[in-house]
Design a protein around this motif. Structure first.
Motif, PDB file in Angstrom:
ATOM      1  N   PHE A   1       0.845  -1.192   0.000  1.00  0.00           N
ATOM      2  CA  PHE A   1       0.000   0.000   0.000  1.00  0.00           C
ATOM      3  C   PHE A   1       0.884   1.246   0.000  1.00  0.00           C
ATOM      4  N   ASN A   2       0.979   1.898  -1.130  1.00  0.00           N
ATOM      5  CA  ASN A   2       1.848   3.054  -1.276  1.00  0.00           C
ATOM      6  C   ASN A   2       1.235   4.009  -2.290  1.00  0.00           C
ATOM      7  N   GLN A   3       1.920   5.100  -2.587  1.00  0.00           N
ATOM      8  CA  GLN A   3       1.360   6.102  -3.493  1.00  0.00           C
ATOM      9  C   GLN A   3       1.054   5.520  -4.870  1.00  0.00           C
ATOM     10  N   ASP A   4       1.932   4.677  -5.386  1.00  0.00           N
ATOM     11  CA  ASP A   4       1.701   4.106  -6.715  1.00  0.00           C
ATOM     12  C   ASP A   4       0.479   3.200  -6.741  1.00  0.00           C
TER      13      ASP A   4
ATOM     14  N   LEU B   1      -5.328   2.243  -7.951  1.00  0.00           N
ATOM     15  CA  LEU B   1      -6.669   1.882  -7.508  1.00  0.00           C
ATOM     16  C   LEU B   1      -7.647   3.021  -7.777  1.00  0.00           C
ATOM     17  N   ALA B   2      -7.233   4.239  -7.481  1.00  0.00           N
ATOM     18  CA  ALA B   2      -8.081   5.406  -7.721  1.00  0.00           C
ATOM     19  C   ALA B   2      -8.416   5.537  -9.202  1.00  0.00           C
ATOM     20  N   ALA B   3      -7.439   5.302 -10.054  1.00  0.00           N
ATOM     21  CA  ALA B   3      -7.666   5.400 -11.497  1.00  0.00           C
ATOM     22  C   ALA B   3      -8.652   4.342 -11.984  1.00  0.00           C
ATOM     23  N   GLU B   4      -8.601   3.154 -11.393  1.00  0.00           N
ATOM     24  CA  GLU B   4      -9.532   2.092 -11.777  1.00  0.00           C
ATOM     25  C   GLU B   4     -10.975   2.491 -11.464  1.00  0.00           C
ATOM     26  N   TYR B   5     -11.175   3.102 -10.297  1.00  0.00           N
ATOM     27  CA  TYR B   5     -12.530   3.517  -9.930  1.00  0.00           C
ATOM     28  C   TYR B   5     -12.984   4.733 -10.734  1.00  0.00           C
ATOM     29  N   ALA B   6     -12.065   5.630 -11.011  1.00  0.00           N
ATOM     30  CA  ALA B   6     -12.414   6.812 -11.800  1.00  0.00           C
ATOM     31  C   ALA B   6     -12.811   6.429 -13.219  1.00  0.00           C
ATOM     32  N   ALA B   7     -12.174   5.389 -13.757  1.00  0.00           N
ATOM     33  CA  ALA B   7     -12.495   4.953 -15.112  1.00  0.00           C
ATOM     34  C   ALA B   7     -13.888   4.339 -15.192  1.00  0.00           C
TER      35      ALA B   7
END
Length: 380
Positions: free
Chosen positions: A18-21, A26-32
């Protein structure tokens, strides 16, 4: 899990997983998948608390932050979670394809919001999630709350085409799954499921079945031996794979010298083996140094043997507590003495116990039978 879990000699498993990358991904997956999902806000909020949190605490925090950005209506939330899922893990793999820990949150949200009033939809969500990351922890609250209904679902999953789903059937019902919530059902209740799974073609599944049997063996040893003997008779699993499963499933019983387990593996408790010599390199060993010893064995006829050694460690109260270690598996030829040597480092900072100074004992065990012993002292 303790706050420090995952950190050893400068390496942090929590930081690795669990880190910035990984959170940005994960954030990008949900935003998509969800147009209104605030990826930068989610990432910033999650990372803001990471320095103070250990591995599982970070996971719970990720779930908290994700939960606040999804629908309050669980069926709608489940649809959102499934829409954001990455492709399933490669179905052509057969082992060691665990997925990524960042894809665990849907299972935890299934427990939080689906356990009481949306059981079936929550189980559907767990089914989809386990194809991306194993759901052996989230399935257990459902087994406790809805045992019959969840076991019925697992029976269907035991024949699923996806091996991750099949593996969950065994792994999620293990009586002593590490770090996991305790199950209230009897340890033997899932045994019919293991009968369905024992002939599975993938090692990822059969390893779980073997580990599951090893768990059961701690409370029902004879039943596990009988089960493995029955599977051998059925002939549904390849002989080589079943032999591996049997050895793996019986590892605790072998250390305990269980006669039935020994016999099933071809090692006779009454094998005509004698200890001719046990020699210690030194009778006083300092913490951090190695206890060295030689064992000379002789048999009057050809004898397959499992040679273990037990160290009876000094406890804080002055009592001795034994711990079993593997020395060698071999075949002794008739009337031919054979020597086995061992070097065992007495770690001063072992993770599972504390080394105390004083009298210790070394015991040699062959096919579960104690053949001889020697005393030694440990100094700090």
């Amino acid at each position: 899990m303790a706050r420090g879990t995952g950190v050893s000699q400068g390496f942090s498993l929590a930081d690795h997983l669990f880190n910035q990358d990984s959170i940005s991904e994960l954030a990008a997956e949900y935003a998509a998948a969800l147009p209104d999902f605030d990826a930068p806000g989610f990432t910033h909020e999650v990372l803001s608390r990471f320095p103070d949190l250990a591995l599982l605490e970070r996971l719970e925090w990720i779930v908290d932050c994700l939960e606040s950005r999804l629908s309050d209506d669980f069926p709608t939330m489940a649809d959102q979670l499934e829409a954001a899922m990455v492709p399933e893990l490669d179905p052509k793999q057969t082992d060691d394809d665990f997925g990524r820990f960042i894809h665990a949150p849907p299972g935890y949200l299934a427990v939080r919001h689906g356990l009481e009033h949306h059981r079936d939809r929550a189980l559907d969500l767990i089914y989809e999630t386990t194809k991306r990351f194993s759901m052996e922890w989230p399935i257990r609250p459902f087994l406790n709350r809805w045992p019959e209904e969840t076991l019925a679902r697992l029976k269907l999953w035991a024949t699923d085409e996806n091996y991750h789903v099949r593996r969950l059937v065994s792994e999620g019902t293990r009586p002593k799954l590490p770090w996991a919530k305790k199950l209230t059902m009897e340890p033997t209740t899932p045994l019919p499921l293991l009968y369905m799974l024992h002939a599975d073609p993938t090692r990822y599944v059969t390893r779980s079945v073997a580990n599951h049997l090893n768990d059961i063996a701690k409370t029902h040893p004879d039943l596990v031996v009988e089960t493995l003997a029955r599977w051998k008779t059925l002939g549904q699993q390849e002989a080589k794979e079943l032999d591996w499963m049997t050895r793996h499933a019986l590892r605790t019983l072998i250390k305990q010298g269980h006669e039935g387990a020994m016999d099933l593996l071809g090692f006779k408790a009454d094998a005509p083996v004698s200890l001719k010599r046990l020699t210690l390199g030194d009778t006083t060993v300092a913490a951090g140094q190695a206890l060295t010893f030689d064992v000379e064995l002789e048999a009057t006829k050809r004898s397959p043997v499992i040679i273990d050694y037990l160290i009876h460690f000094q406890k804080a109260g002055g009592k001795l507590s034994p711990k079993v270690f593997k020395l060698k598996q071999a075949v002794l030829k008739p009337n031919t003495p054979q020597v086995f040597a061992k070097k065992h480092v007495l770690k001063a900072n072992a993770t599972t116990f504390k080394l105390h100074p004083g009298a210790h004992k070394l015991v040699i065990q062959v096919n579960g039978r104690h053949l001889g012993e020697a005393d030694f002292q440990v100094t700090l």
